[in-house]
Design an enzyme around this catalytic site. Structure first.
Site, PDB file in Angstrom:
ATOM      1  CE  LYS A 104      -3.984   2.206   2.063  1.00  0.00           C
ATOM      2  NZ  LYS A 104      -3.504   3.433   1.782  1.00  0.00           N
ATOM      3  CG  ASP A 142       1.362   7.924   2.706  1.00  0.00           C
ATOM      4  OD1 ASP A 142       0.185   8.089   2.357  1.00  0.00           O
ATOM      5  OD2 ASP A 142       1.970   8.216   3.822  1.00  0.00           O
ATOM      6  CD  GLU A 179      -0.814   4.487   3.648  1.00  0.00           C
ATOM      7  OE1 GLU A 179      -1.419   5.172   4.184  1.00  0.00           O
ATOM      8  OE2 GLU A 179      -0.562   4.223   2.483  1.00  0.00           O
TER       9      GLU A 179
END
Length: 322
Positions: A37, A39, A183
């Site tokens: 994931k 950011d 993240e």
């Protein structure tokens, strides 16, 4: 699935991004793929294959002029009508996404200024899906097949890439994310279609958060509540020179906790800020730095503030009221 070949150039459709639901990593995980994931900010890239690309935000706004360094991707896509899904990030020296750096690029609509910023703080597009290619919508094609199609495009450049994904082994991916300070993780069901504009349980995002103890040095009034009831607390961390301001925390507090804090704040009120550095918060009320709270946050910003802080609890075992 039959191979897809370049065809006659045509305008690609406008496709809203598919969204993930928050939740824990899926177990068992054999039917899932796992991605990092990033950011940054969501970006839908489309091209007719004529050498130009168009960038759209999650809300559908045209952000093409803001990131001119991605126009070079048009040469790589020449002859291919395509719609790609990805995340725009700004990378630090270690290759981690740094949202603070990206913020300097966001919202710029002047082409000359955007060009200068692209040299000083280049953006990078992490491409993780393809929804349309050469006249064919791929929305009903499974995630696993779409990733194969994306991989076959061979998209790799100075300002874009298609990072790998991992089948199964979600706990190992999570451990790597935590170790690298990234993240979080997005889990995607291998059989899932692409559902535009929908937050789907076929995609699941799990964020890494840090838990830390902070000192309460002030508060702001809760809107619409009785006088003295806090809506947020102003917190700091102890540094070499004293208490350093770390931000405002309001999310996560219950009404009971707000009432408890209001009683403490009445006793601990003071006229000046206890923070060594400026805490320019409108309507701030200051208190003696005796109360300690536990909060979670996704990271520290470059300015030394907590990002996305959430209240967890008061720490009476660390609080000094004497």
């Amino acid at each position: 699935m039959a191979p897809i070949h370049p065809g006659t150039l045509r305008s690609p459709p406008s496709i809203a991004p598919m969204l993930a639901v928050p939740g824990p990593l899926p177990v068992p995980d054999a039917d899932w793929a796992f991605e990092t994931k990033w950011d940054g900010v969501r970006c839908i890239l489309s091209s007719t294959g004529d050498g130009a690309v168009r960038l759209a935000s999650r809300a559908g706004n045209d952000i093409t002029v803001t990131y001119p360094e991605l126009q070079a991707l048009g040469s790589e896509l020449r002859g291919r009508g395509v719609v790609l899904d990805g995340e725009l990030v700004a990378l630090d020296d270690s290759g981690r996404s740094d949202f603070g750096r990206l913020q300097s690029r966001m919202g710029v609509v002047d082409a000359r200024r955007a060009g200068r910023l692209a040299l000083d703080c280049p953006a990078h597009l992490m491409i993780f899906d393809v929804m349309y290619l050469d006249g064919r919508r791929l929305l009903g094609v499974t995630y696993a097949e779409r990733r194969e199609i994306l991989s076959a495009l061979g998209l790799a450049g100075a300002h874009w890439s298609a990072p790998s994904h991992v089948h199964g082994r979600g706990s190992q991916v999570w451990d790597a994310v935590v170790r690298e300070g990234l993240e979080g993780v997005v889990a995607k069901r291998l059989s899932s279609p692409y559902v535009p504009g929908t937050r789907s349980a076929h995609w699941r995002k799990t964020k890494r958060v840090e838990t830390l103890d902070v000192v309460i040095g002030g508060w702001t009034q809760r809107r619409g509540a009785a006088k003295g009831v806090p809506g947020a607390v102003l917190v700091g961390v102890t540094g070499p020179s004293g208490l350093r301001y770390a931000g405002s925390v309001g999310s996560g507090m219950s009404e009971r906790e707000q009432g408890e804090l209001a009683a403490y704040f009445e006793v601990l009120a003071r006229s000046t800020s206890p923070f060594d550095d400026p805490a320019d918060v409108a309507g701030a009320h200051w208190v003696e730095p005796r109360l300690v709270a536990e909060v979670t946050a996704t990271e520290w910003t470059r300015g030394g503030r907590l990002r996305h802080p959430v209240w967890q609890r008061l720490r009476p075992d660390l609080t000094r009221l004497d």
